[in-house]
Scaffold this motif. Structure first.
Motif, short mmCIF file in Angstrom:
data_model
loop_
_atom_site.label_atom_id
_atom_site.label_comp_id
_atom_site.label_asym_id
_atom_site.label_seq_id
_atom_site.Cartn_x
_atom_site.Cartn_y
_atom_site.Cartn_z
N VAL A 217 0.93 -1.20 -0.06
CA VAL A 217 -0.19 -0.04 -0.02
C VAL A 217 0.82 1.28 -0.12
N ALA A 218 0.72 2.08 -0.96
CA ALA A 218 1.54 3.32 -1.20
C ALA A 218 0.58 4.62 -0.41
N GLU A 219 0.96 5.07 0.57
CA GLU A 219 0.24 6.16 1.21
C GLU A 219 0.95 7.49 0.55
N ASN A 220 0.14 7.88 -0.37
CA ASN A 220 0.86 9.20 -1.17
C ASN A 220 0.62 10.60 -0.39
N MET A 221 1.31 11.48 -0.41
CA MET A 221 0.99 12.81 0.06
C MET A 221 0.99 12.58 1.79
N SER A 222 1.69 11.62 2.26
CA SER A 222 1.60 11.33 3.65
C SER A 222 2.16 12.32 4.39
N GLY A 230 14.33 20.10 6.86
CA GLY A 230 14.34 18.73 6.21
C GLY A 230 13.28 17.76 7.03
N THR A 231 12.69 18.29 8.01
CA THR A 231 11.78 17.46 8.91
C THR A 231 10.61 17.27 8.04
N GLU A 232 10.08 16.17 8.31
CA GLU A 232 8.87 15.80 7.75
C GLU A 232 7.48 15.78 8.51
N HIS A 233 6.56 16.31 8.02
CA HIS A 233 5.37 16.89 8.93
C HIS A 233 4.24 16.08 8.31
N MET A 257 4.52 8.06 1.43
CA MET A 257 5.36 8.79 0.53
C MET A 257 5.06 10.29 0.60
N PRO A 258 5.98 11.20 0.76
CA PRO A 258 6.03 12.54 1.12
C PRO A 258 5.26 13.36 -0.07
N LEU A 259 4.66 14.38 0.08
CA LEU A 259 4.27 15.36 -1.08
C LEU A 259 5.64 15.84 -1.58
N ASP A 260 5.72 15.96 -2.83
CA ASP A 260 7.21 16.61 -3.47
C ASP A 260 6.62 17.40 -4.51
N PRO A 261 7.03 18.74 -4.55
CA PRO A 261 6.29 19.77 -5.47
C PRO A 261 6.75 19.35 -6.93
N LEU A 283 11.46 11.65 -1.74
CA LEU A 283 10.68 10.73 -2.58
C LEU A 283 11.16 9.49 -3.26
N ALA A 284 12.53 10.00 -3.79
CA ALA A 284 13.15 8.98 -4.37
C ALA A 284 13.36 7.69 -3.39
N LYS A 285 13.64 7.99 -2.46
CA LYS A 285 13.97 6.79 -1.44
C LYS A 285 12.71 5.99 -1.32
#
Length: 294
Positions: A217-222, A230-233, A257-261, A283-285
């Motif tokens: 399962v890929a949770e996109n825009m997580s 560089g902290t993820e929120h 997966m983080p939101l990436d512009p 996101l690449a990772k």
């Protein structure tokens, strides 16, 4: 419901033939009715050289499924695999918008099959390439027949992976794919919102009914990554919802997966994973983790 293809002599023909019938690798069915389940030892001839088929699906549109499908395919190709992408959304094909490849149509081979297009070594097929600029207004049985034709009559050749970018929802197309080919696994894409999470369960349950395991399962825009520290929120206040669903159904991999512009703003000239400037982005990772699951 035949796709119109063209041979180099410009003589058009409908690429329908014996291969567009009802034989399939799973369920043995033809169109979109009924359930999948079971397994057939005889795969359509154009799929016999495909080692693994991965379906990428989502319960709702707008969650980034197509972008993830394309980048997953190109990351697998970058790892040395031979890869193809089938855009299975007849009504709203995405592949032509995600890749800088212009096509005036698709070509038929002398044997009656469909020749896939190719970009950066990955073989491609989409309704957006077969009928560029046209908008489909078709009933379900015709849509299923056209999808089955693209899936089983495209001359994929020898592939390590065929990535199928499924349309949103759980409908005729999903059953047609399950009945027409041996799908090895599904990746379900979601976002953390409540409505999207509700449909993740439906999607996984549907794949279970047709004997296709959900491998991730890929949770996109997580999350979003702070450009300063560089902290993820977290973007949505629903921590753990996707993880609970993955655990409930025994899905072995959850990738947040983080939101990436760069990705959300349009991929530009080439897929995200092919641009070396993006190799260190979070996101690449995460895309790499998804490729590991596949």
């Amino acid at each position: 419901a035949c796709l119109r293809t063209h041979v180099p002599s410009s003589r058009g023909f409908a690429a329908c033939g014996p291969g567009s019938g009802s034989s399939g690798g799973r369920g043995g069915g033809g169109g979109g009715g009924g359930s999948g389940g079971g397994s057939s030892s005889q795969a359509p001839s154009n799929l016999r050289g495909v080692k693994k088929i991965i379906a990428v699906a989502s319960g709702k549109g707008g969650v980034g499924k197509s972008s993830i499908s394309v980048n997953l395919a190109y990351l697998l190709a970058r790892r040395g695999h031979t890869v193809g992408i089938l855009d299975a959304d007849i009504y709203g094909p995405s592949l032509p918008a995600l890749l800088p490849l212009e096509a005036k149509g698709v070509y038929g081979s002398k044997s009656g099959g469909i020749v896939p297009l190719e970009y950066e070594g990955v073989r491609l097929m989409s309704m957006g390439y077969a009928k560029p600029g046209e908008h489909a207004a078709l009933r379900g049985p015709l849509v299923s027949a056209m999808l089955q034709q693209m899936l089983t009559q495209t001359e994929w050749g020898d592939l390590d992976y065929l990535v199928i970018d499924m349309p949103p929802g759980t409908g005729d197309i999903h059953l047609t794919v399950a009945q027409s080919a041996r799908v090895d696994g599904a990746i379900v894409v979601s976002t953390p919102q409540a409505l999207a999470l509700a449909d993740v369960e439906k999607g996984i349950a549907m794949f279970n009914k047709v004997s296709i395991p959900t491998i991730a399962v890929a949770e996109n825009m997580s999350t979003f990554v702070c450009g300063s520290c560089g902290t993820e929120h977290a973007l949505f206040d629903r921590p753990g919802g996707t993880r609970r669903i993955a655990e409930k159904f025994g899905v072995p991999k959850l990738v947040q997966m983080p939101l990436d512009p760069v990705l959300s703003g349009g991929q530009g000239a080439q897929p995200f994973v092919l641009d070396p400037r993006h190799s260190d982005r979070p996101l690449a990772k995460r895309l790499g983790e998804l490729a590991d699951a596949a």
